[in-house]
Design a protein around this motif. Sequence first.
Motif, PDB file in Angstrom:
ATOM      1  N   ARG A 123       0.848  -1.196   0.000  1.00  0.00           N
ATOM      2  CA  ARG A 123       0.000   0.000   0.000  1.00  0.00           C
ATOM      3  C   ARG A 123       0.885   1.248   0.000  1.00  0.00           C
ATOM      4  NH1 ARG A 123      -2.137  -3.502   3.482  1.00  0.00           N
ATOM      5  NH2 ARG A 123      -1.168  -2.530   5.285  1.00  0.00           N
ATOM      6  N   GLY A 124       0.465   2.246  -0.800  1.00  0.00           N
ATOM      7  CA  GLY A 124       1.269   3.449  -0.925  1.00  0.00           C
ATOM      8  C   GLY A 124       1.351   4.257   0.359  1.00  0.00           C
ATOM      9  N   ASN A 125       0.326   4.177   1.196  1.00  0.00           N
ATOM     10  CA  ASN A 125       0.314   4.947   2.439  1.00  0.00           C
ATOM     11  C   ASN A 125       0.682   4.097   3.643  1.00  0.00           C
ATOM     12  OD1 ASN A 125      -1.928   3.343   2.410  1.00  0.00           O
ATOM     13  ND2 ASN A 125      -3.370   4.916   3.096  1.00  0.00           N
ATOM     14  N   GLY A 126       1.228   2.886   3.412  1.00  0.00           N
ATOM     15  CA  GLY A 126       1.568   1.991   4.506  1.00  0.00           C
ATOM     16  C   GLY A 126       2.949   2.283   5.074  1.00  0.00           C
ATOM     17  N   SER A 127       3.363   1.435   6.000  1.00  0.00           N
ATOM     18  CA  SER A 127       4.635   1.624   6.696  1.00  0.00           C
ATOM     19  C   SER A 127       5.785   0.891   6.018  1.00  0.00           C
ATOM     20  CB  SER A 127       4.510   1.114   8.139  1.00  0.00           C
ATOM     21  OG  SER A 127       4.160  -0.264   8.148  1.00  0.00           O
ATOM     22  N   ILE A 128       5.503   0.104   4.983  1.00  0.00           N
ATOM     23  CA  ILE A 128       6.549  -0.662   4.307  1.00  0.00           C
ATOM     24  C   ILE A 128       7.128   0.194   3.186  1.00  0.00           C
ATOM     25  CG2 ILE A 128       7.052  -2.738   2.973  1.00  0.00           C
ATOM     26  CD1 ILE A 128       4.789  -4.123   4.435  1.00  0.00           C
ATOM     27  N   ALA A 194      -8.305  -1.679 -12.332  1.00  0.00           N
ATOM     28  CA  ALA A 194      -9.104  -1.406 -11.135  1.00  0.00           C
ATOM     29  C   ALA A 194      -9.009   0.050 -10.688  1.00  0.00           C
ATOM     30  CB  ALA A 194      -8.645  -2.321  -9.994  1.00  0.00           C
ATOM     31  N   GLU A 195      -8.200   0.852 -11.368  1.00  0.00           N
ATOM     32  CA  GLU A 195      -8.006   2.275 -11.065  1.00  0.00           C
ATOM     33  C   GLU A 195      -7.522   2.502  -9.637  1.00  0.00           C
ATOM     34  OE1 GLU A 195     -11.513   4.441 -12.063  1.00  0.00           O
ATOM     35  OE2 GLU A 195     -11.341   4.052 -14.215  1.00  0.00           O
ATOM     36  N   VAL A 196      -6.614   1.633  -9.199  1.00  0.00           N
ATOM     37  CA  VAL A 196      -6.007   1.790  -7.869  1.00  0.00           C
ATOM     38  C   VAL A 196      -4.483   1.860  -7.990  1.00  0.00           C
ATOM     39  CG1 VAL A 196      -7.909   0.706  -6.626  1.00  0.00           C
ATOM     40  CG2 VAL A 196      -6.057  -0.721  -7.536  1.00  0.00           C
ATOM     41  N   GLU A 197      -3.994   2.190  -9.188  1.00  0.00           N
ATOM     42  CA  GLU A 197      -2.556   2.231  -9.407  1.00  0.00           C
ATOM     43  C   GLU A 197      -1.866   3.238  -8.487  1.00  0.00           C
ATOM     44  OE1 GLU A 197      -1.574   3.436 -13.312  1.00  0.00           O
ATOM     45  OE2 GLU A 197       0.582   3.139 -13.059  1.00  0.00           O
ATOM     46  N   ASP A 198      -2.568   4.325  -8.154  1.00  0.00           N
ATOM     47  CA  ASP A 198      -1.959   5.346  -7.308  1.00  0.00           C
ATOM     48  C   ASP A 198      -2.000   4.981  -5.826  1.00  0.00           C
ATOM     49  OD1 ASP A 198      -4.715   5.479  -7.318  1.00  0.00           O
ATOM     50  OD2 ASP A 198      -4.801   7.653  -7.069  1.00  0.00           O
ATOM     51  N   ARG A 199      -2.696   3.905  -5.464  1.00  0.00           N
ATOM     52  CA  ARG A 199      -2.801   3.511  -4.049  1.00  0.00           C
ATOM     53  C   ARG A 199      -1.896   2.335  -3.695  1.00  0.00           C
ATOM     54  NH1 ARG A 199      -9.024   2.680  -2.869  1.00  0.00           N
ATOM     55  NH2 ARG A 199      -8.160   2.330  -0.791  1.00  0.00           N
ATOM     56  N   ILE A 200      -1.329   1.674  -4.710  1.00  0.00           N
ATOM     57  CA  ILE A 200      -0.459   0.517  -4.490  1.00  0.00           C
ATOM     58  C   ILE A 200       0.821   0.747  -5.277  1.00  0.00           C
ATOM     59  CG2 ILE A 200      -0.174  -1.970  -4.875  1.00  0.00           C
ATOM     60  CD1 ILE A 200      -3.168  -2.282  -4.502  1.00  0.00           C
ATOM     61  N   VAL A 201       1.970   0.516  -4.632  1.00  0.00           N
ATOM     62  CA  VAL A 201       3.251   0.774  -5.286  1.00  0.00           C
ATOM     63  C   VAL A 201       4.099  -0.498  -5.274  1.00  0.00           C
ATOM     64  CG1 VAL A 201       3.252   3.206  -4.661  1.00  0.00           C
ATOM     65  CG2 VAL A 201       4.312   1.559  -3.119  1.00  0.00           C
ATOM     66  N   ALA A 202       5.027  -0.571  -6.240  1.00  0.00           N
ATOM     67  CA  ALA A 202       5.963  -1.689  -6.336  1.00  0.00           C
ATOM     68  C   ALA A 202       7.283  -1.290  -5.685  1.00  0.00           C
ATOM     69  CB  ALA A 202       6.192  -2.080  -7.795  1.00  0.00           C
ATOM     70  N   LEU A 203       7.837  -2.184  -4.862  1.00  0.00           N
ATOM     71  CA  LEU A 203       9.103  -1.911  -4.188  1.00  0.00           C
ATOM     72  C   LEU A 203      10.281  -2.206  -5.124  1.00  0.00           C
ATOM     73  CD1 LEU A 203       8.453  -3.454  -0.653  1.00  0.00           C
ATOM     74  CD2 LEU A 203       8.199  -1.079  -1.363  1.00  0.00           C
ATOM     75  N   GLU A 204      11.358  -1.462  -4.921  1.00  0.00           N
ATOM     76  CA  GLU A 204      12.602  -1.683  -5.660  1.00  0.00           C
ATOM     77  C   GLU A 204      13.603  -2.360  -4.739  1.00  0.00           C
ATOM     78  OE1 GLU A 204      11.713   0.098  -9.453  1.00  0.00           O
ATOM     79  OE2 GLU A 204      13.358  -1.178  -8.745  1.00  0.00           O
ATOM     80  N   PRO A 205      14.502  -3.211  -5.231  1.00  0.00           N
ATOM     81  CA  PRO A 205      14.563  -3.741  -6.594  1.00  0.00           C
ATOM     82  C   PRO A 205      13.656  -4.957  -6.740  1.00  0.00           C
ATOM     83  CG  PRO A 205      16.379  -4.596  -5.316  1.00  0.00           C
ATOM     84  CD  PRO A 205      15.621  -3.668  -4.388  1.00  0.00           C
ATOM     85  N   PRO A 206      13.591  -5.590  -7.928  1.00  0.00           N
ATOM     86  CA  PRO A 206      12.788  -6.802  -8.082  1.00  0.00           C
ATOM     87  C   PRO A 206      13.306  -7.918  -7.177  1.00  0.00           C
ATOM     88  CG  PRO A 206      13.450  -5.918 -10.219  1.00  0.00           C
ATOM     89  CD  PRO A 206      14.215  -5.166  -9.181  1.00  0.00           C
ATOM     90  N   GLY A 249      -0.429  -1.493 -21.706  1.00  0.00           N
ATOM     91  CA  GLY A 249      -0.744  -0.066 -21.697  1.00  0.00           C
ATOM     92  C   GLY A 249       0.361   0.750 -21.062  1.00  0.00           C
ATOM     93  N   ARG A 250      -0.003   1.821 -20.431  1.00  0.00           N
ATOM     94  CA  ARG A 250       0.959   2.692 -19.769  1.00  0.00           C
ATOM     95  C   ARG A 250       0.322   3.276 -18.515  1.00  0.00           C
ATOM     96  NH1 ARG A 250      -0.650   7.856 -20.661  1.00  0.00           N
ATOM     97  NH2 ARG A 250      -2.049   8.275 -22.440  1.00  0.00           N
ATOM     98  N   SER A 251       1.145   3.851 -17.659  1.00  0.00           N
ATOM     99  CA  SER A 251       0.648   4.460 -16.429  1.00  0.00           C
ATOM    100  C   SER A 251      -0.098   5.760 -16.730  1.00  0.00           C
ATOM    101  CB  SER A 251       1.810   4.756 -15.479  1.00  0.00           C
ATOM    102  OG  SER A 251       2.480   3.575 -15.136  1.00  0.00           O
ATOM    103  N   ARG A 252      -1.084   6.027 -15.892  1.00  0.00           N
ATOM    104  CA  ARG A 252      -1.818   7.283 -16.063  1.00  0.00           C
ATOM    105  C   ARG A 252      -0.940   8.474 -15.694  1.00  0.00           C
ATOM    106  NH1 ARG A 252      -7.015   7.028 -12.595  1.00  0.00           N
ATOM    107  NH2 ARG A 252      -5.552   6.025 -11.184  1.00  0.00           N
ATOM    108  N   THR A 253      -1.106   9.552 -16.425  1.00  0.00           N
ATOM    109  CA  THR A 253      -0.376  10.797 -16.156  1.00  0.00           C
ATOM    110  C   THR A 253      -1.377  11.929 -15.995  1.00  0.00           C
ATOM    111  OG1 THR A 253      -0.180  11.355 -18.498  1.00  0.00           O
ATOM    112  CG2 THR A 253       1.540   9.966 -17.555  1.00  0.00           C
ATOM    113  N   LEU A 254      -0.855  13.062 -15.587  1.00  0.00           N
ATOM    114  CA  LEU A 254      -1.726  14.233 -15.455  1.00  0.00           C
ATOM    115  C   LEU A 254      -2.369  14.600 -16.788  1.00  0.00           C
ATOM    116  CD1 LEU A 254       0.381  16.534 -13.103  1.00  0.00           C
ATOM    117  CD2 LEU A 254      -1.748  15.338 -12.550  1.00  0.00           C
TER     118      LEU A 254
END
Length: 670
Positions: A123-128, A194-206, A249-254
């Motif tokens: 989660r983007g707003n989580g502690s991880i 699901a239009e939740v791309e901005d609420r969930i993030v991928a950690l680096e590195p793979p 596809g691609r990520s949403r932008t402004l």
Amino acid sequence: MQIFYSLMIRQIALVVLLATGAAVGTMATAEPIRMTYEEFHPYSFTDSDGQPQGVSIDIMRRIADAAGYDVVFQPTENPAGMLEELRSGAADVTSLLALTPERLAAGLATEELGAFELRAFVRGNGSIANLGDLTGTTVGVVRGSFAVSGARLIPFARLVEFDTSDDLILPLLAGEIDSVVSAHNGFLRRLRTAEVEDRIVALEPPLVTSPYGFVVAAENEPLRTVLNAAIYSSVSDKFLSELEQTWFGRSRTLWDNVLVRWGLLISAVMLAAILVLSYWFFHYRRRSAELSRDRASDQLLIGALDEVAAAIVIYDDNLRAIHWNHGFELIFPSMVPALKKGATMRQMIVQSYVDGTIQNKLSDAEILEKVDLFIEDMRRGRSEVRTVRTQDGRVFQARDVKLGARHFASLRVDVSQLQKQQDTIAQQAVSLEAANEDLRTFSSITAHDLKAPLFSLLNLIEFMAEDMEEAGITLPPEIEDNWLQMERLSHRMMRLVQDLLVYSTTQSESHRSEVIEPSPRLQEVLDLAGPREGFEVIIEANMPRLRVNPIAFDMVMRNLIANALQHHDRDRGTIILSAESDGDAVMLSVRDDGPGIPEEHREQIFAPFHRLSASTEGSGLGLAFIKKTVESWGGTVQVSAAQPRGAVFTVSFPQSVAVDEDADQPQLAG
């Protein structure tokens, strides 16, 4: 010239594969290819009309068309289901799969068509915030997928399995699981849908990067040849790139926001009007406007830095402090007065060492030299993260960096909790090693203590038998049977004690290594093992050289050969010893044509004192000894089924113990 040779080799391979594919295709029947696929959007899935779609489907349709085949698509629920259909003969080929050893054991892989990048999503707003924070958390994966093995790389993680990737999103957002491990592109596509791309993030590195391709039924080498030929002729990098754009596809932008586009358009029109009508005014006030914009940007940056949970100080081009965030005042309150007086970066760092805020045993001259080196590296754009400890026991990651052309920054991030966890893990590792050493010592002492009385007991039995023979004493049949049983049990206990002694000393002995030639040495091992009459043992010539402990190597191979001979259920048989190198390791195999080992027992047989049959002679330590010895040199030992019957024991020798054919030194991994 090297590029020219590479292209020539690729063209020759293409011609050979096309010729082979054409020949096989001529002999093939008109039956279509049966491809099993999982619901793994967008790689493969069933659309609302009941039709198969996705990256795997499009690639298979293209190569099947090039090969002159029709395709029948059969849906399954997960990768485990696909492999089961492949083994049972219900399907000829799977959809795209990560080419792991477990999956390659179920079939034949085609040419690689790309790579899965396995990542952890949180989660983007989580502690991880990084992979280290995943230790001990709850991780969601798709049952039977490649992600399961990747998730097991996370220390102490608890895995929760779901049927499909779509089932992972809601539990992650609701906090029922802490993270998700999945293929990066596929899961990112689901988040976009699901239009939740901005609420969930991928950690680096793979976590893992693994090549993928199609897996063909193990007995269908002709089909793999046809598919590889079609891949060479019809699947180009451009085609794969277009597929990726279509399905991921691609990520949403402004810019995707209509209001933003209209706002930018209106702003552009207004700006053009202002430029045309007020050019002369702007020309004379340009510098003032630039300063105003810079100040506004600085204020925004300062506001953002005040919210960061770390100690941050911003310096000007002369390295004088111009701003610090609230976190610095909370973490280093004693140093705030110096900042308010306009202290420089050099003065601040020197003060932290001199007044004891940072633990150190340096002299004043050494402190000044060290700080000057930090600042020189920073001005040249070289910035390294260093770990410092304060007097009160806190641990910080410290970094001094250059910001643009005229500013610098000192960053101090509190990592005390993480460091404490690492220290705890290190202490536990030391304790565990000590406990293991105590156990090995106890086992060794016990084996030595038991060996002497057992040896005396065996001698006593032998003496008594000789005395009775000299005295002409003949025992009744029932007593003679008991006597023989006592003798067998005594010898069996002696073997158990000897095996226990060997097993307890394996860890320390296996590190004495030298370069050996496996093929001639295995012939010597075979001579000592004493093959059964009616059995042929074939040893492959010119096996790759290895750097191992020769005694440990001999004992491992002698045990494997003896097991294959001892547990064979027929009067005649063949044992084959062979080796091959796959780039990362040398794999040495012992193949027999005996009764084989049921799949449910293939893990249990390596446990100490485990025997498949109570009637089997031996201590039950042989395979446990093999596993322990092989793992001590960094390898693995696995058992699989041979065809049409029998078992294959495969021992791996990593590159750290594999030796190059033209050198006496071991090749290091990487």
